[in-house]
Design a protein around this motif. Sequence first.
Motif, PDB file in Angstrom:
ATOM      1  N   GLU A  87       0.857  -1.183   0.000  1.00  0.00           N
ATOM      2  CA  GLU A  87       0.000   0.000   0.000  1.00  0.00           C
ATOM      3  C   GLU A  87       0.897   1.238   0.000  1.00  0.00           C
ATOM      4  N   THR A 110      -0.769  -2.602 -11.720  1.00  0.00           N
ATOM      5  CA  THR A 110      -2.057  -2.193 -12.282  1.00  0.00           C
ATOM      6  C   THR A 110      -2.822  -3.302 -12.990  1.00  0.00           C
ATOM      7  N   SER A 168      -0.425   7.317  -3.793  1.00  0.00           N
ATOM      8  CA  SER A 168      -0.855   7.319  -5.192  1.00  0.00           C
ATOM      9  C   SER A 168       0.176   7.957  -6.123  1.00  0.00           C
TER      10      SER A 168
END
Length: 207
Positions: free
Chosen positions: A9, A66, A12
């Motif tokens: 995590e 992704t 962004s």
Amino acid sequence: MAGRDHILELPSFMLAFRSLQLVTALAILGLAAYGITYLSFDGIDLTLFTAISTMIITIYIIVAQTGAPIIYNYWAILGLDIFAIVFWIISFSLLASEVAGYSIVTYSSSDCIYSSAGVCYYKRSQALKNLEKRETTNVYTYRNAMAAASGLGGLEFIFFVVTLVMTAIGLHRHRQAGRHCLPGRSAAALTEAKNEMPQGEYPVASA
């Protein structure tokens, strides 16, 4: 289908940094290809290799994060970041030192092999004198292109330092949470499943 609980995590902006690394590597690749067309030497050869390696690294990381989590492994990403940092600091430093081997002067001296168009070719950069014979480029253009490649290499080095630090922090938090590095069931789920398995019954021998 592989889950995403093994993926770190991270903020962004990390994906934007990876994209910047890819775009910068592509720009350096173009400059290095231009340079090696006219003259091949250690600095530009290593820069070309490092740029190609960086493109492979960043494409892998972007795709793994992704679109294909099954190939994601944070230990591999950490190692690739370290690899890129080592090679970029060597590449841009070596290229910069070799580009600095010739500079603009307004006089002649014993340090020069010869002077042409205000450029002094130092003895340790004798191979660069061959550029004068090329009609499709000149020393100023070539020098500026190689200096730009070296500068972008330094920028790429900074990008990878940032991503390495952020990846290391994310990895530490990930490990503290008891998560794993490969796609599949979490460690907690595996432990729970193991506890739910029926225990076998074994006969007790009589005394």
